[in-house]
Motif scaffolding. Structure first.
Motif, PDB file in Angstrom:
ATOM      1  N   UNK A 171       0.811  -0.957   0.147  1.00  0.00           N
ATOM      2  CA  UNK A 171       0.084  -0.069   0.162  1.00  0.00           C
ATOM      3  C   UNK A 171       0.998   1.146  -0.099  1.00  0.00           C
ATOM      4  N   UNK A 172       2.075   1.238   0.805  1.00  0.00           N
ATOM      5  CA  UNK A 172       2.814   2.413   0.743  1.00  0.00           C
ATOM      6  C   UNK A 172       3.440   2.653  -0.429  1.00  0.00           C
ATOM      7  N   UNK A 173       3.918   1.542  -1.092  1.00  0.00           N
ATOM      8  CA  UNK A 173       4.514   1.594  -2.493  1.00  0.00           C
ATOM      9  C   UNK A 173       3.828   2.353  -3.504  1.00  0.00           C
ATOM     10  N   UNK A 174       2.551   1.984  -3.322  1.00  0.00           N
ATOM     11  CA  UNK A 174       1.445   2.434  -4.430  1.00  0.00           C
ATOM     12  C   UNK A 174       1.245   3.880  -4.344  1.00  0.00           C
ATOM     13  N   UNK A 175       1.267   4.310  -2.874  1.00  0.00           N
ATOM     14  CA  UNK A 175       1.030   5.582  -2.439  1.00  0.00           C
ATOM     15  C   UNK A 175       2.286   6.497  -2.775  1.00  0.00           C
ATOM     16  N   UNK A 176       3.487   6.257  -2.593  1.00  0.00           N
ATOM     17  CA  UNK A 176       4.718   6.993  -2.645  1.00  0.00           C
ATOM     18  C   UNK A 176       5.174   6.774  -4.027  1.00  0.00           C
ATOM     19  N   UNK A 177       4.511   7.090  -4.983  1.00  0.00           N
ATOM     20  CA  UNK A 177       4.972   6.976  -6.335  1.00  0.00           C
ATOM     21  C   UNK A 177       6.046   7.986  -6.701  1.00  0.00           C
ATOM     22  N   UNK A 178       6.584   7.979  -7.346  1.00  0.00           N
ATOM     23  CA  UNK A 178       7.860   8.809  -7.677  1.00  0.00           C
ATOM     24  C   UNK A 178       7.104   9.763  -8.721  1.00  0.00           C
ATOM     25  N   UNK A 179       7.145  11.189  -8.596  1.00  0.00           N
ATOM     26  CA  UNK A 179       6.569  12.057  -9.416  1.00  0.00           C
ATOM     27  C   UNK A 179       7.798  12.673 -10.491  1.00  0.00           C
ATOM     28  N   UNK A 180       7.417  12.341 -11.908  1.00  0.00           N
ATOM     29  CA  UNK A 180       8.313  12.558 -12.657  1.00  0.00           C
ATOM     30  C   UNK A 180       8.200  14.210 -13.023  1.00  0.00           C
ATOM     31  N   UNK A 181       9.329  14.783 -13.181  1.00  0.00           N
ATOM     32  CA  UNK A 181       9.640  16.183 -13.497  1.00  0.00           C
ATOM     33  C   UNK A 181       8.827  16.546 -14.712  1.00  0.00           C
ATOM     34  N   UNK A 182       8.421  17.829 -14.639  1.00  0.00           N
ATOM     35  CA  UNK A 182       8.016  18.528 -15.742  1.00  0.00           C
ATOM     36  C   UNK A 182       9.121  18.872 -16.762  1.00  0.00           C
ATOM     37  N   UNK A 183       9.233  19.006 -18.311  1.00  0.00           N
ATOM     38  CA  UNK A 183      10.469  19.627 -18.816  1.00  0.00           C
ATOM     39  C   UNK A 183      10.809  20.919 -18.474  1.00  0.00           C
ATOM     40  N   UNK A 184       9.799  21.717 -17.828  1.00  0.00           N
ATOM     41  CA  UNK A 184      10.281  23.121 -17.521  1.00  0.00           C
ATOM     42  C   UNK A 184      11.246  23.017 -16.329  1.00  0.00           C
ATOM     43  N   UNK A 185      10.715  22.013 -15.413  1.00  0.00           N
ATOM     44  CA  UNK A 185      11.605  21.783 -13.976  1.00  0.00           C
ATOM     45  C   UNK A 185      12.778  21.118 -14.260  1.00  0.00           C
TER      46      UNK A 185
END
Length: 605
Positions: A171-185
C-alpha cells in the motif's frame, strides 16, 4: 476441414500481434518467449492434439525470421520495430477450432468471475484444509518457474502478522509513487547545474523514471528563446532585436504570473508597464585560433549590450500596483543579451551603441498578450543605468576621467563646496554606477593615507531618505575638505557626495536595483559559455550557441521559479539606519516573492 467433434474456421493474425503476445512473457530469454507464444496460440485457436503439428509448422517460419531480425537489431525493441515495419504488417493464417457442443460454452478458470471461481472450487475447499491448499499453491508456483511468488506465499503463511506487513508495504509503495519532473523543471535543473548534453544523458540513464531524455530538454529550451527571425548571427556580431526580446520577456513573465494576472481588472491589464535597466560594457577575451573571413577581425575584445527586467506594474488613476519585482536585480540570472560584438571598447563605439539602443527604444510598440480573461497591453520604460564611469564619460562627451560628467567640474574644484554648479539633467539618467563605488572610496582613503606625511597631491532593499542622505553626504564632504583640503576628491567620491541625493531623487526605482553589476558578471559568463558550451568548428555556430546559452540562463520564467539562496540578514550601523525610510513607507509588492527578495549584490539601494 473438420476433425471429430470439432469445427474449423480460419483467422489471419499479423506478425505485429504475434510480437506483442511475446512481449507479455515475463522471461526475457528468446526461447521462453517462443514457447509462451506457442502456448498462447494453442489457447487462442483451441487446437486439438491431432492438429498441433500443423500449427507448429505455421509458426516455425515466423520463429526463424524473428530470431534473425531480433539479433540484427541488437536486441533493441525500438530498432527492431523501425527496421521491420513492413515485415510486421504481414499476416499468418491460423485455423480456429471450436467443439460441437450444445448449451453454454465452457469458460477457462482464469476468465471466470469470482462467483464462478467460488462455485468451481467449493468442493476442493470442503475436502482439503487451508494449510494443504496454501502449500499446494506454493509448490505449483514453484513448478511454473515463479520462484518469487512461491517464496512470498511461504513467508506470509509462517505467522499471521507477516501478511499484514506485506499488505502495508504494498500500500505504501502505491502511495509513494515517484513524481516525474515536467520539462520546465528539468530544464531549470539543467541550467542550474551547467550540464552538458553528455552529462544529462548519463543522469537520464541512471534514473529514467525521474529525468526525461535530452530531446524533451531541447524542446523546452526553444521556449526560452525569441523567434529565430529576430536573431542575427555573424562571425563578429550576434544580436536580438529589442522589440522581439521585450515581447518574449513579457510573455514569459506573464506565464509565471498567471495566478496574479487572473485577478487584476480590465483597466490594469491595459496599463501594464515593465521597467527595465540596460547598459553596455567591454572586456578582454581569450583569442581563439578559429579563422575569420576578414583578416582584420579579432576576438581579443567583446562589447556587450544587455538588459535586466526590474518591475512589472500597473498604473491606473494615479495608483501604482506592483505585480512582479525582480528578487535579485543585480544578479546575472535575469541579465538578457541584446547585442554582442567582437570589438574594442572606445568612445565612438560606446556612443554608437547608446544611439543604437535609444533609436530602437523610441520605436518600441506595446506588447499585446492574449489570456483567458482578456488581452494584456504592456509598455516599457528603459533606464540606461547599467553602465560604468567610462560609458558615462563617453555618453556625456566628458574627455577627462578627473572631471565630473554630471556637473562638469574638474578635480581641482571638487573641494570647493560653496562653488555654484549647474547639473546636467540629461546625465542623471545614468544613475550612480555603485558597483565599484566602495572600491573607489577605499582607494581614495588609501591615497590619503599614503600622502598624509607630505600633504601634497600629484545598498540593500531599503529606500533612502533623500533629505537625510543629502545632509549626511554634505557633512561628510565638509569634513573631508577640512581634513584634506590639499587632496581633491576623486570623481567617484565627488559624484556620490555632491550629486548622490539628486540622482536618487530622479530615479524611479531604488538606486541599488539600478547598478551595473549584472552586466559586469555577464562578461565571465561569455568566456565560460564560449569555452564549454559552444561549437568551435564554425564562428557563426559558436556565436549562436553562446547567445542561446545566455538567453537560456537568463530566462525570466526559469529565473523567477529558481529558489534563491538564503543569506544572513545584513546589519547596519545606526548612522546608516537613520538614512533609511521607515518600513511603513515602503511599496508593497502584489506577488508571493517577498520571501525571496535577497539581492546578490552588496549594494541594494
Amino acid at each position: 476441414m473438420e476433425s471429430e467433434g470439432f469445427t474449423e474456421t480460419f483467422r489471419e493474425i499479423s506478425k505485429k500481434q504475434l510480437f506483442d503476445i511475446m512481449q507479455e512473457c515475463p522471461d526475457k530469454k528468446i526461447d521462453a518467449k517462443m514457447s509462451f507464444l506457442e502456448r498462447k496460440i494453442i489457447e487462442l485457436t483451441k487446437c486439438p492434439d491431432s492438429d498441433l503439428a500443423k500449427l507448429k509448422h505455421t509458426l516455425s517460419r515466423f520463429k526463424y525470421d524473428y530470431k534473425q531480425k531480433w539479433t540484427s537489431a541488437n536486441y533493441k525493441q525500438e530498432r527492431f520495430l523501425k527496421n521491420n515495419e513492413e515485415w510486421l504488417k504481414e499476416t499468418l493464417k491460423f485455423a480456429i477450432w471450436s467443439k460441437e457442443k450444445a448449451g453454454r460454452p465452457t469458460i477457462e478458470f482464469a476468465e471466470s468471475s469470482d462467483r464462478s471461481k467460488r462455485r468451481k472450487t467449493k468442493g476442493l475447499r470442503e475436502k482439503v484444509s487451508a494449510e494443504e491448499l496454501t502449500y499446494a499453491a506454493q509448490m505449483s508456483q514453484r513448478a511454473e518457474g515463479n520462484k518469487d511468488v512461491s517464496k512470498i506465499i511461504k513467508n506470509i503463511t509462517l505467522t499471521p502478522t507477516r501478511a499484514t506487513k506485506f499488505r502495508k508495504v504494498i500500500s505504501s509503495t502505491k502511495q509513494n509513487k515517484i513524481k516525474k519532473h515536467t520539462p520546465s523543471e528539468d530544464l531549470a535543473i539543467f541550467v542550474e547545474g551547467d550540464f552538458s548534453r553528455r552529462q544529462w544523458e548519463i543522469l537520464h540513464s541512471a534514473n529514467k523514471n525521474i529525468y526525461p531524455c535530452y530531446s524533451l530538454i531541447q524542446k523546452a529550451k526553444k521556449d526560452c528563446y525569441p523567434d529565430e527571425q529576430s536573431m542575427t548571427v555573424t562571425e563578429t556580431c550576434v544580436e536580438v532585436k529589442l522589440q522581439d526580446l521585450l515581447n518574449h520577456i513579457s510573455l514569459r513573465l506573464c506565464k509565471y504570473l498567471e495566478p496574479v494576472i487572473e485577478n487584476i481588472s480590465k483597466e490594469e491589464k491595459a496599463s501594464l508597464r515593465l521597467i527595465i535597466k540596460w547598459g553596455c560594457d567591454g572586456s578582454q577575451q581569450s583569442q581563439y585560433k578559429q579563422k575569420f573571413e576578414s583578416f582584420t577581425d579579432t576576438d581579443a575584445n567583446i562589447f556587450q549590450n544587455s538588459l535586466v527586467p526590474l518591475r512589472l506594474q500597473s498604473e491606473t488613476n494615479g495608483q501604482i500596483r506592483i505585480l512582479w519585482q525582480n528578487p535579485v536585480p543585480s544578479s546575472s540570472r535575469f541579465c538578457r543579451p541584446i547585442r554582442i560584438r567582437f570589438i574594442h571598447e572606445t568612445v565612438d563605439v560606446t556612443n554608437e551603441e547608446i544611439r543604437y539602443i535609444e533609436t530602437q527604444t523610441r520605436n518600441l510598440n506595446k506588447t499585446e498578450i492574449s489570456t483567458t480573461n482578456g488581452m494584456l497591453f504592456i509598455t516599457y520604460k528603459l533606464l540606461p543605468t547599467m553602465v560604468d564611469g567610462k560609458v558615462c564619460n563617453a555618453a556625456t562627451n566628458t574627455s577627462s576621467t578627473m572631471r565630473c560628467y554630471i556637473c562638469g567640474l574638474t578635480s581641482k574644484n571638487f573641494n570647493n563646496l560653496k562653488k555654484g554648479v549647474e547639473v546636467n539633467p540629461e546625465s542623471l539618467k545614468f544613475g550612480l554606477s555603485i558597483l565599484h563605488a566602495r572600491i573607489r572610496f577605499f582607494e581614495s582613503l588609501l591615497h590619503l593615507s599614503y600622502k598624509l606625511t607630505i600633504m601634497k597631491w600629484q545598498i540593500s532593499g531599503h529606500k533612502i531618505d533623500v533629505k537625510k542622505f543629502e545632509k549626511y553626504a554634505y557633512e561628510t564632504a565638509t569634513l573631508y575638505v577640512q581634513l584634506y583640503k590639499w587632496h581633491p576628491m576623486s570623481p567617484t567620491v565627488h559624484k556620490i557626495l555632491m550629486h548622490g541625493a539628486t540622482v536618487i531623487s530622479h530615479s524611479i526605482l531604488p538606486i541599488g536595483q539600478l547598478s551595473e553589476e549584472a552586466a559586469e558578471a555577464r562578461n565571465k559568463h561569455f568566456r565560460l559559455y564560449r569555452l564549454n558550451f559552444s561549437r568551435k568548428f564554425d564562428r557563426v555556430k559558436c556565436n549562436k550557441d553562446i547567445i542561446n546559452r545566455l538567453l537560456l540562463s537568463s530566462d525570466p520564467l526559469l529565473s523567477s521559479n529558481r529558489k534563491q539562496p538564503r543569506k544572513r540578514s545584513k546589519t547596519f550601523c545606526s548612522e546608516t539606519l537613520s538614512l533609511l525610510l521607515p518600513e511603513n513607507e515602503k511599496e508593497e509588492i502584489d506577488t508571493d516573492n517577498d520571501d525571496e527578495n535577497d539581492d546578490e549584490s552588496d549594494f541594494d539601494d
